[in-house]
Design an enzyme around this catalytic site. Structure first.
Site, PDB file in Angstrom:
ATOM      1  N   SER A  95      14.151   3.842  -8.436  1.00  0.00           N
ATOM      2  CA  SER A  95      13.112   4.753  -7.964  1.00  0.00           C
ATOM      3  C   SER A  95      12.486   5.510  -9.129  1.00  0.00           C
ATOM      4  O   SER A  95      11.962   4.895 -10.055  1.00  0.00           O
ATOM      5  CB  SER A  95      13.710   5.698  -6.905  1.00  0.00           C
ATOM      6  OG  SER A  95      12.712   6.392  -6.205  1.00  0.00           O
ATOM      7  N   ASP A 217       9.821  -1.244   2.475  1.00  0.00           N
ATOM      8  CA  ASP A 217      10.208   0.008   1.826  1.00  0.00           C
ATOM      9  C   ASP A 217       9.089   1.021   2.055  1.00  0.00           C
ATOM     10  O   ASP A 217       7.984   0.866   1.542  1.00  0.00           O
ATOM     11  CB  ASP A 217      10.421  -0.237   0.326  1.00  0.00           C
ATOM     12  CG  ASP A 217      10.854   1.010  -0.437  1.00  0.00           C
ATOM     13  OD1 ASP A 217      10.828   2.107   0.138  1.00  0.00           O
ATOM     14  OD2 ASP A 217      11.222   0.869  -1.616  1.00  0.00           O
ATOM     15  N   HIS A 245      14.705   1.915   0.739  1.00  0.00           N
ATOM     16  CA  HIS A 245      14.402   2.192  -0.661  1.00  0.00           C
ATOM     17  C   HIS A 245      15.638   2.135  -1.558  1.00  0.00           C
ATOM     18  O   HIS A 245      15.528   2.375  -2.757  1.00  0.00           O
ATOM     19  CB  HIS A 245      13.764   3.586  -0.756  1.00  0.00           C
ATOM     20  CG  HIS A 245      13.164   3.909  -2.089  1.00  0.00           C
ATOM     21  ND1 HIS A 245      12.219   3.110  -2.703  1.00  0.00           N
ATOM     22  CD2 HIS A 245      13.382   4.954  -2.937  1.00  0.00           C
ATOM     23  CE1 HIS A 245      11.868   3.649  -3.863  1.00  0.00           C
ATOM     24  NE2 HIS A 245      12.571   4.761  -4.022  1.00  0.00           N
TER      25      HIS A 245
END
Length: 265
Positions: A95, A217, A245
């Site tokens: 991320s 996602d 995610h």
């Protein structure tokens, strides 16, 4: 300051083997890699750490100015690698740490062998010709809600980030992780993360990269993964059959397989 203590760095795996560094995402800590990192301990020197404000990090090391941009976090990563002196590393970033990893590789390319970018997003807010997944108003509302009630926000948003509604224990673990993170630092880190725009940095990366994208996602849509791949000069894109995610938690075997195949080439 002792950099390794600042970020509660842990080193395992095979001495003398190539280093592999795992960088966790927002609201998480290094424990989130426990289903992935052990798979590489025979082939690599595995490095785990916590961003300042998370896990076992030194909260007093947080600097509003330094950590008010992702470049500050990238500098932390560079300092960790410098302190360990293990040689060029594979950096696995999830991320926001995927973007932090690219910034670190731009800053000190000699420290990085390859990048594995899991669910990267260089900009979360939609723009002309670009879909980040959120409108500006949605991001403002998200950040305002976090400021008003961080614990309530965590309980709501964590299952959304995780996906996999049929496995509520994953959302609960992410919620608990959010709640362990220092709230004041988390709120600032959220603004730094969700208001960032690092699209122009992608072409500056010279380190070969693997972009790992989940097929579904809500935080980093498939279009974002394709965008990152198209703007990194030496990259590959793998779409894993996973929802949410956090594939390192919900589909670790698929992530390990994608990484292993990429690193073997």
């Amino acid at each position: 300051m002792d950099v390794l203590r600042r970020n509660d760095v842990q080193v395992t795996g095979t001495p003398g083997a190539p280093p592999m560094v795992f960088a966790h995402g927002f609201g998480c800590d290094k424990s989130m890699w426990r289903w992935v990192a052990p798979a590489f301990e025979r082939s690599h020197r595995v490095v785990l750490f916590d961003h300042v404000g998370a896990g076992g990090s030194d909260l007093t090391a947080y600097d509003e100015r330094r950590h008010g941009s992702l470049d500050g976090y990238a500098q932390d990563v560079v300092e960790i690698l410098d302190a360990l002196d293990l040689g060029p590393a594979v950096l696995v970033g999830h991320s926001v740490s995927a973007v932090i990893g690219t910034l670190a590789a731009i800053s000190a390319p000699e420290l990085f062998d390859r990048l594995v970018l899991v669910g990267p997003s260089p900009r979360y807010i939609d723009d002309d010709g670009y879909r980040g997944g959120f409108s500006a108003d949605e991001i403002d509302e998200l950040l305002d809600t976090m400021d008003d009630n961080y614990l309530g926000w965590s309980a709501f948003i964590a299952p959304v980030i995780m996906g996999n509604a049929d496995r509520p224990e994953l959302g609960e673990e992410l919620t608990n992780s959010f709640c362990r993170t220092d709230p004041a630092i988390a709120r600032r880190f959220a603004r730094t993360t969700f208001l960032s725009d690092n699209r122009d940095d992608l072409p500056k990366v010279t380190t070969p990269s693997l972009v790992v994208q989940c097929r579904d996602d809500v935080i980093a849509p498939l279009e974002v993964g394709r965008y990152v791949h198209e703007h990194l000069r030496d990259s590959e894109l793998v779409v894993v059959d996973a929802v949410g995610h956090c594939p390192h938690m919900s589909a670790p075997d698929a992530l390990v397989a994608a990484m292993t195949e990429y690193l073997a080439r």
